[in-house]
Design an enzyme around this catalytic site. Structure first.
Site, short mmCIF file in Angstrom:
data_model
loop_
_atom_site.label_atom_id
_atom_site.label_comp_id
_atom_site.label_asym_id
_atom_site.label_seq_id
_atom_site.Cartn_x
_atom_site.Cartn_y
_atom_site.Cartn_z
N MET A 1 8.09 118.09 -6.70
CA MET A 1 8.85 117.51 -5.60
C MET A 1 8.09 116.32 -5.00
SD MET A 1 9.99 121.10 -3.84
CE MET A 1 8.42 121.90 -4.05
N LYS B 1 20.35 123.63 -4.18
CA LYS B 1 19.84 122.88 -3.04
C LYS B 1 19.12 121.68 -3.60
CE LYS B 1 16.52 126.58 -3.09
NZ LYS B 1 15.67 127.47 -2.39
N ASP C 1 20.81 128.04 -9.57
CA ASP C 1 20.67 126.74 -8.92
C ASP C 1 20.74 125.62 -9.95
OD1 ASP C 1 18.19 126.39 -10.10
OD2 ASP C 1 17.11 127.21 -8.39
N1 SAH Z 1 10.07 127.12 -9.44
C1 SAH Z 1 10.08 125.84 -10.12
C2 SAH Z 1 9.80 124.69 -9.17
C3 SAH Z 1 10.83 124.53 -8.09
S1 SAH Z 1 10.52 123.20 -7.03
C4 SAH Z 1 9.08 125.88 -11.26
O1 SAH Z 1 8.28 126.80 -11.39
O2 SAH Z 1 9.14 124.99 -12.11
C5 SAH Z 1 11.48 121.94 -7.76
C6 SAH Z 1 10.61 120.92 -8.42
O3 SAH Z 1 10.18 121.38 -9.69
C7 SAH Z 1 11.27 119.61 -8.71
O4 SAH Z 1 11.32 118.77 -7.58
C8 SAH Z 1 10.36 119.04 -9.78
O5 SAH Z 1 9.18 118.53 -9.23
C9 SAH Z 1 9.99 120.29 -10.54
N2 SAH Z 1 10.85 120.49 -11.72
C10 SAH Z 1 11.55 121.60 -12.02
N3 SAH Z 1 12.17 121.46 -13.21
C11 SAH Z 1 11.86 120.24 -13.67
C12 SAH Z 1 12.18 119.51 -14.85
N4 SAH Z 1 12.96 120.03 -15.80
N5 SAH Z 1 11.65 118.27 -14.98
C13 SAH Z 1 10.86 117.75 -14.05
N6 SAH Z 1 10.53 118.38 -12.92
C14 SAH Z 1 11.01 119.62 -12.73
#
Ligand code: SAH
Length: 490
Positions: free
Chosen positions: A175, A62, A40
């Site tokens: 998010m 997505k 993704d």
């Molecule tokens: N499984 C992922 C989260 C997925 S939900 C985890 O454990 O990190 C997606 C959300 O993750 C985004 O909307 C944001 O809030 C956060 N996110 C993921 N990568 C990020 C990044 N490099 N910088 C800031 N927020 C991030």
């Protein structure tokens, strides 16, 4: 025989946030061996250079993680590829089980009786704050942290903010950009101090990381002013104040962003060395190297063999049948990297010229040979190797064999412009990369602005200048490391 095809296996992998090197060793191994990669948008692009050459790469991103439709498509694709007998790496940003919907994928696999493994990843919820210099817990300040999704649940059920506002630990929202106004107003409404510090970290752990700090009262204004966009982490609590002392991954202190233009495979080592020296490598290959089949059956006629690059060594040893056919042949290497490549093949070259040029190589071999001896030069299709000149200068019989082709790549102009935006220094390790760069941009260089250009040596510099660019750094030692020595002032 009516035997069912053996099912493949799925690996649900967390790739960590942003920074490529936050990938686990286990994830790396599995991605390198997988037949199919489903990924993704949250993963680092560098991860996509790990898969084997014929692996199938499927992008199923997505923008909105609540999008149920696309999740069904992901589950189905995952199942389908496994039923084809493939080993499938499903690679997600962060950790697969932290709002990663890894659980739904596991359920789909289970229903289809497909084997799976789960490889946890570093979740953005704690690591992105860390990249902003914010610890989620700290002695005397926060004894717990709580991670929420900022999206509404199914059927519009919102969190119980009456409870959340009472929590004393750090609050982390993923998010959370879209609904930030609701989050902030509910927290204040249920009693959280409106001066509670808030940080929003966009694109954490990447070269585009941006951190906005405020408090519950003014953060919405700041979001508007700074035009904050997802993906972003919102972190709320007194720990945010520690950033003043703990911040480290910031663009001003940081880290030159260096464009690596060489062949994809060779880029790996250079990028690692850039990271080691505290820079940020960005890869955009402008050439591709293709090893050729060469006939090495008559090596015994040569008194000396000269290697003009590490690639030449690699291609040569892919083709040689019996290493003993080199037994009495003198070997020359154009430079230290070529020497190292030979040493990997258990050959210690007899000489390396002081200046890393093929002309010097051809000159120095004179000491090791006699008049009319046959000398083989292993080189590329575009090497400046002039055997006629050497024959008449040194009274020997020089021959060259082209062991690999360097193919210039035409990179989409938009892609070049997009990549260049954040680059401080562009490196060129050969004239052909300079030319391919020039051609990809249609010769339009005004966009380079104050970006610096680094060259591996005089020949490449000459091409750079001939095409109308300037050279800011020129390596003294004509190697990739030589360039980095110049850039980092070693
Ligand atoms: N499984 C992922 C989260 C997925 S939900 C985890 O454990 O990190 C997606 C959300 O993750 C985004 O909307 C944001 O809030 C956060 N996110 C993921 N990568 C990020 C990044 N490099 N910088 C800031 N927020 C991030």
């Amino acid at each position: 025989r009516g035997e069912k095809m053996k099912k493949g296996k799925a690996y649900i992998i967390g790739a960590g946030p942003g920074d490529f090197e936050l990938l686990t060793i286990k994830a790396k191994r599995i991605i390198e061996n997988a037949d199919c990669i489903i990924y993704d948008r949250l993963i680092s692009e560098d991860i996509l250079r790990l898969p084997k050459k014929d692996a199938e790469l499927i992008y199923l991103g997505k923008g909105n993680t609540e999008g149920g439709l696309i999740q069904d498509e992901i589950n189905q694709t995952l199942v389908k590829k496994c039923l084809e007998g493939k080993s499938v790496a499903r690679v997600k940003g962060g950790d697969p089980f932290v709002f990663g919907r890894g659980g739904e994928e596991v359920e789909a696999l289970f229903q289809n009786e497909i084997e799976f493994e789960i490889i946890p990843g570093i979740t953005s919820s704690i690591s992105v704050p860390a990249y902003a210099g914010i610890p989620v817990t700290h002695r005397g300040i926060a004894r717990s942290f709580h991670i929420f999704t900022g999206h509404t649940m199914e059927n519009g059920k919102w969190h119980n903010f009456e409870n959340i506002a009472k929590l004393e630990g750090t609050l982390v929202f993923l998010m959370g950009v879209k609904n930030l106004d609701l989050i902030v107003s509910d927290l204040i409404k249920y009693g959280k101090d409106s001066k509670t510090p808030v940080a929003i970290i966009e694109k954490g752990a990447t070269k585009n990381q941006r951190v906005t700090v405020g408090n519950l009262e003014n953060i919405l204004e700041l979001v508007e002013k700074n035009k904050i966009l997802p993906p972003a982490i919102t972190i709320i609590g007194e720990v945010v104040n520690l950033r003043e002392t703990f911040k480290w991954f910031e663009s001003d202190k940081l880290a030159k962003r260096i464009l690596v233009t060489r062949d994809k495979k060779q880029a790996v080592e250079m990028s690692e060395n850039i990271s080691k020296r505290g820079g940020i490598p960005v890869e955009l290959p402008f050439i591709e190297i293709e090893n050729l089949k060469i006939d090495l059956n008559n090596l015994s006629k040569y008194k000396a063999i000269l290697f003009n690059s590490p690639n030449g060594v690699k291609a040569f040893f892919e083709n040689i049948k019996d290493i003993r056919s080199l037994a009495n042949i003198k070997i020359g290497a154009v430079g230290v990297k070529t020497k190292e490549a030979l040493e990997k093949n258990k050959i210690i070259p007899d000489f390396v010229p002081e200046e890393y040029l093929v002309d010097r190589l051809a000159e120095d071999v004179v000491k090791y040979t006699e008049e009319n001896d046959n000398i083989l030069i292993v080189t590329s299709d575009i090497s400046p190797c002039d055997t006629d000149k050497y024959n008449s200068l040194y009274k020997r019989n020089y021959e060259k064999v082209v062991a690999y082709n360097t193919k210039k790549l035409r990179v989409d102009r938009e892609k070049v412009l997009e990549t260049l935006k954040d680059i401080d220094i562009i490196t060129f390790l050969s004239s052909s990369t300079v030319e391919a760069f020039y051609e990809s941009l249609d010769g339009d260089f005004f966009i380079l602005g104050d970006k610096k250009i680094a060259s591996i040596g005089p020949m490449t510099s000459e091409t750079i200048r001939r095409l109308g660019m300037k050279v800011d750094y020129e390596a003294e030692k004509y190697t990739a490391d030589g360039i980095l020595d110049k850039i980092f002032g070693a």
